[in-house]
Write an enzyme that holds these catalytic residues in place. Structure first.
Site, PDB file in Angstrom:
ATOM      1  N   GLU A 287      -6.220 -10.674  -2.393  1.00 39.91           N
ATOM      2  CA  GLU A 287      -7.495 -10.233  -1.447  1.00 39.91           C
ATOM      3  C   GLU A 287      -8.699  -9.684  -1.763  1.00 39.91           C
ATOM      4  OE1 GLU A 287      -5.512  -6.982   1.799  1.00 39.91           O
ATOM      5  OE2 GLU A 287      -3.387  -7.742   1.089  1.00 39.91           O
TER       6      GLU A 287
ATOM      7  N   GLU B 141       0.827  -1.255   0.051  1.00 40.74           N
ATOM      8  CA  GLU B 141      -0.185   0.272   0.170  1.00 40.74           C
ATOM      9  C   GLU B 141       0.647   1.022  -0.167  1.00 40.74           C
ATOM     10  OE1 GLU B 141      -2.925  -0.658   3.305  1.00 40.74           O
ATOM     11  OE2 GLU B 141      -3.268  -2.209   2.718  1.00 40.74           O
TER      12      GLU B 141
HETATM   13  O1  G3I Z   1      -6.295 -12.129  17.228  1.00 38.09           O
HETATM   14  C1  G3I Z   1      -5.834 -11.036  18.237  1.00 38.09           C
HETATM   15  C2  G3I Z   1      -6.311 -11.457  19.707  1.00 38.09           C
HETATM   16  O2  G3I Z   1      -6.124 -12.573  20.538  1.00 38.09           O
HETATM   17  C3  G3I Z   1      -5.266 -10.239  20.397  1.00 38.09           C
HETATM   18  O3  G3I Z   1      -6.009 -10.153  21.599  1.00 38.09           O
HETATM   19  C4  G3I Z   1      -6.144  -8.659  19.895  1.00 38.09           C
HETATM   20  C5  G3I Z   1      -4.587  -7.767  20.186  1.00 38.09           C
HETATM   21  O4  G3I Z   1      -5.286  -6.492  20.026  1.00 38.09           O
HETATM   22  O5  G3I Z   1      -5.190  -8.616  18.129  1.00 38.09           O
HETATM   23  C6  G3I Z   1      -5.857  -9.751  17.519  1.00 38.09           C
HETATM   24  O6  G3I Z   1      -5.329  -9.196  16.596  1.00 38.09           O
HETATM   25  C7  G3I Z   1      -6.365  -8.552  15.184  1.00 38.09           C
HETATM   26  C8  G3I Z   1      -6.188  -9.304  14.557  1.00 38.09           C
HETATM   27  O7  G3I Z   1      -6.380  -8.851  12.989  1.00 38.09           O
HETATM   28  C9  G3I Z   1      -6.553 -11.295  14.066  1.00 38.09           C
HETATM   29  O8  G3I Z   1      -7.619 -10.336  13.929  1.00 38.09           O
HETATM   30  C10 G3I Z   1      -4.490  -7.957  15.672  1.00 38.09           C
HETATM   31  O9  G3I Z   1      -5.358  -7.183  16.147  1.00 38.09           O
HETATM   32  C11 G3I Z   1      -5.378  -6.605  13.950  1.00 38.09           C
HETATM   33  O10 G3I Z   1      -4.603  -5.827  13.482  1.00 38.09           O
HETATM   34  C12 G3I Z   1      -5.678  -7.736  12.940  1.00 38.09           C
HETATM   35  O11 G3I Z   1      -5.840  -6.846  11.551  1.00 38.09           O
HETATM   36  C13 G3I Z   1      -5.335  -7.562  10.641  1.00 38.09           C
HETATM   37  C14 G3I Z   1      -5.268  -6.446   9.790  1.00 38.09           C
HETATM   38  O12 G3I Z   1      -5.094  -6.017   8.764  1.00 38.09           O
HETATM   39  C15 G3I Z   1      -4.109  -5.527  10.782  1.00 38.09           C
HETATM   40  O13 G3I Z   1      -3.498  -6.726  10.498  1.00 38.09           O
HETATM   41  C16 G3I Z   1      -7.164  -7.932   9.302  1.00 38.09           C
HETATM   42  O14 G3I Z   1      -7.576  -9.890  10.560  1.00 38.09           O
HETATM   43  C17 G3I Z   1      -6.811  -8.048   8.370  1.00 38.09           C
HETATM   44  O15 G3I Z   1      -7.826  -8.535   7.388  1.00 38.09           O
HETATM   45  C18 G3I Z   1      -6.254  -6.739   7.551  1.00 38.09           C
HETATM   46  O16 G3I Z   1      -6.219  -7.219   6.120  1.00 38.09           O
HETATM   47  C19 G3I Z   1      -5.633  -6.214   5.348  1.00 38.09           C
HETATM   48  C20 G3I Z   1      -4.269  -6.410   4.942  1.00 38.09           C
HETATM   49  O17 G3I Z   1      -2.692  -6.645   5.406  1.00 38.09           O
HETATM   50  C21 G3I Z   1      -4.038  -5.831   3.808  1.00 38.09           C
HETATM   51  N1  G3I Z   1      -4.714  -5.259   2.545  1.00 38.09           N
HETATM   52  C22 G3I Z   1      -5.833  -4.734   3.405  1.00 38.09           C
HETATM   53  C23 G3I Z   1      -6.480  -5.732   4.394  1.00 38.09           C
HETATM   54  C24 G3I Z   1      -7.398  -4.667   5.204  1.00 38.09           C
HETATM   55  O18 G3I Z   1      -7.579  -3.607   6.162  1.00 38.09           O
END
Ligand code: G3I
Length: 351
Positions: free
Chosen positions: A261, A154
């Site tokens: 994605e 990005e």
């Molecule tokens: O599962 C943990 C939980 O155990 C913990 O307590 C909590 C504490 O913050 O975090 C949880 O993990 C989260 C994870 O998703 C799983 O649900 C993370 O905080 C959270 O930051 C993470 O978000 C991901 C996001 O990217 C940031 O990394 C999303 O799942 C994921 O779908 C999203 O994907 C992005 C791509 O990488 C790039 N393109 C856009 C796409 C959508 O935003």
């Protein structure tokens, strides 16, 4: 004479229609996505999903490639603080992929959205050393386990005309941080296909054009960019033909392309959205079908993989937290793993 693809899609479409109508057990699709597609079909994964037998059954039946949804990112790997690397999550995903014979796509090494705190307070020399060390350590660890990396994620602004200003660009230069990242990733893993990855490249033509110009400019400097990642988080309200136009322009660079994605939300952020459920599904199947057909139309050597951002609607990031209205169906399979309208559109295009 009915086109072969229509004949194949019909039973799938009937399954899809039934999905909304009743809770009857769905008929499993005649052939899996990975059997239909002459290229890898990917899905994102997070290690807790390995404890869900329904998720494991659906993913191992339908897909041939995994992308870690978040556990191979800086937010996880440096989650225990600067200079400390946490690999249990990504190692588990790599082990699951290996055990099930799935290809693994690394996501992502350098992203504007992460790492600012971990790299805060470092002077240029220390910042550069930490930047190089992070890429060498992570890409080095998964050498021989991943086939590819989203080296930089990005880089272009949402408005679409410029590059993002971020902690990486401020310290190493607007193009400089990306050029450095690609060279360091290549040094750590000589075999991985190295991608530049972004979103809204189809939804916002200006952003797609800026992204492709960036790829050309970086390649001219000698940066070892080996592929283009278009995330394809589709806005299903865009006009017909816009997706095809981006793929035509992207294909002209001659690089492998990864639909990295895909999801196609039925929702919008608009305060008022008068579309009926039927109109939303119609838009979704039209745009997802256009994307899958545009990908199929690429020369074989440019079809790297076609990946969706979640297996079932309920696995989607769009169904987490405040984004969730409980009704969105952005993916190919519903919460019970039944193929939906978007599945039928993709399967018909692949066939
Ligand atoms: O599962 C943990 C939980 O155990 C913990 O307590 C909590 C504490 O913050 O975090 C949880 O993990 C989260 C994870 O998703 C799983 O649900 C993370 O905080 C959270 O930051 C993470 O978000 C991901 C996001 O990217 C940031 O990394 C999303 O799942 C994921 O779908 C999203 O994907 C992005 C791509 O990488 C790039 N393109 C856009 C796409 C959508 O935003």
């Amino acid at each position: 004479m009915l086109d072969r693809r229509v004949l194949l899609a019909l039973p799938l479409a009937l399954v899809a229609c039934k999905r909304g109508a009743s809770a009857e057990p769905a008929v499993a699709p005649a052939r899996s996505l990975k059997a239909l597609a002459p290229f890898p079909v990917g899905v994102c994964a997070k290690s807790p999903q390995f404890e869900d037998p329904a998720w494991v059954d659906l993913v191992t039946a339908q897909f041939s490639q995994l992308t870690p949804e978040w556990e191979m990112k800086m937010e996880y790997i440096l989650g225990d603080g600067p200079g400390r690397f946490r690999f249990d999550g990504p190692d588990a995903i790599a082990a699951f992929a290996r055990h099930h014979g799935l290809r693994l796509h690394g996501h992502t090494l350098i992203w504007y959205a992460q790492g600012e705190q971990a790299f805060a307070g470092l002077d240029r020399a220390r910042f550069t050393t930490a930047f190089d060390r992070y890429i060498a350590t992570v890409a080095g660890r998964y050498r021989g386990q991943v086939v590819s990396w989203d080296v930089v994620n990005e880089p272009v602004t949402d408005e679409g005309s410029e590059l993002r200003d971020c902690h990486w660009s401020r310290m190493l230069g607007a193009d400089g941080y990306m050029i450095r990242a690609f060279h360091k990733a290549r040094a750590a893993d000589p075999d991985a296909v190295l991608f530049l990855n972004d979103y809204n490249l189809e939804n916002t033509p200006r952003k797609g054009a800026t992204f492709l110009k960036l790829v050309e400019r970086l390649m001219k400097t000698g940066a070892p960019i080996g592929g283009i990642g278009t995330q394809s988080h589709l806005d299903i309200r865009i006009p017909a033909g816009q997706i095809r136009a981006f793929f035509r322009d992207a294909a002209s660079l001659g690089l492998p392309i990864h639909v990295s994605e895909l999801d196609a939300s039925l929702r919008s952020e608009d305060r008022v959205d008068l579309r009926s459920p039927g109109q939303r599904i119609e838009q979704q199947t039209a745009r997802v079908g256009e994307l899958a057909e545009a990908f199929m139309a690429l020369p074989e050597r440019q079809r790297f993989a076609f990946s969706v951002w979640g297996a079932r609607d309920t696995d989607s990031w769009l169904r987490q937290g405040e984004r969730d209205n409980g009704q969105d169906q952005p993916l190919l399979f519903d919460g019970a793993g039944r193929p939906g309208p978007a599945y039928a559109a993709v399967a018909a295009a692949f066939a």
